[in-house]
Design a protein around this motif. Structure first.
Motif, short mmCIF file in Angstrom:
data_model
loop_
_atom_site.label_atom_id
_atom_site.label_comp_id
_atom_site.label_asym_id
_atom_site.label_seq_id
_atom_site.Cartn_x
_atom_site.Cartn_y
_atom_site.Cartn_z
N SER A 126 0.84 -1.21 0.00
CA SER A 126 0.00 0.00 0.00
C SER A 126 0.87 1.26 0.00
O SER A 126 0.50 2.28 -0.59
N LYS A 127 2.03 1.18 0.62
CA LYS A 127 2.94 2.32 0.62
C LYS A 127 3.47 2.59 -0.79
O LYS A 127 3.53 3.75 -1.22
N GLN A 128 3.84 1.55 -1.52
CA GLN A 128 4.31 1.72 -2.89
C GLN A 128 3.21 2.32 -3.77
O GLN A 128 3.47 3.21 -4.58
N ILE A 129 2.00 1.83 -3.60
CA ILE A 129 0.86 2.35 -4.35
C ILE A 129 0.69 3.83 -4.06
O ILE A 129 0.53 4.65 -4.98
N ILE A 171 0.97 7.04 -6.72
CA ILE A 171 -0.14 7.98 -6.90
C ILE A 171 0.31 9.40 -6.60
O ILE A 171 0.08 10.32 -7.41
N LYS A 172 0.95 9.60 -5.47
CA LYS A 172 1.36 10.96 -5.07
C LYS A 172 2.43 11.52 -6.00
O LYS A 172 2.40 12.70 -6.34
N SER A 173 3.37 10.69 -6.41
CA SER A 173 4.42 11.19 -7.30
C SER A 173 3.83 11.55 -8.67
O SER A 173 4.21 12.57 -9.26
N TRP A 174 2.90 10.75 -9.16
CA TRP A 174 2.28 11.06 -10.45
C TRP A 174 1.49 12.37 -10.35
O TRP A 174 1.53 13.20 -11.27
#
Length: 149
Positions: A3-6, A10-13
């Protein structure tokens, strides 16, 4: 994916997707790393850039549902197979994109974010390569020989 990678994807995009030169920087980096890939972009690079940006947004927007878009990714692999994209060229694309994302995030330690993107890009390229291999190994049927040109 965790979930952290997801969340990192999302936040970086969200942070970088509106950068006007993002995709051009990616292509510049790709052609620097692998100049031989330029042959795939003889047409309108602006149109291709639009498609690539849309694809990245599609992946980031569906990152929590990768299983649901697996068939879409496989279809993208079939399209790239027809374009005769070589397996090793996927790694060039991944390298160029990871560098571009890291530079676009501009500042701080982006290690975990880049690892998250690396994870998803490896998954995507593996799917695309595997479907391409499978299509090449499929025995041609009578009708596929007649109707494929």
């Amino acid at each position: 994916m965790t979930s952290k990678q997801i969340d990192l994807i999302i936040k970086s995009w969200e942070r970088i997707s509106h950068e006007p030169q993002l995709i051009q920087k990616f292509y510049d980096k790709l052609f620097e790393i692998a100049p031989e890939t330029r042959v795939y972009f003889q047409g309108d690079i602006a149109k291709q850039s639009e498609k690539f940006a849309y694809t990245l947004g599609f992946v980031a927007g569906n990152i929590e549902r990768m299983d649901k878009i697996k068939k879409d990714i496989e279809e993208l692999g079939r399209i790239h197979s027809k374009l005769l994209i070589k397996e090793e060229e996927y790694s060039y694309l991944k390298e160029a994109l990871l560098i571009t994302i890291d530079e676009a995030l501009d500042g701080g330690d982006n290690t975990e974010t880049i690892q998250a993107w690396d994870h998803v890009l490896t998954y995507i390229s593996d799917l695309m390569i595997n479907v391409s291999r499978g299509d090449k190994n499929k025995k041609k049927t009578f009708f596929s020989k007649i109707f494929s040109t």
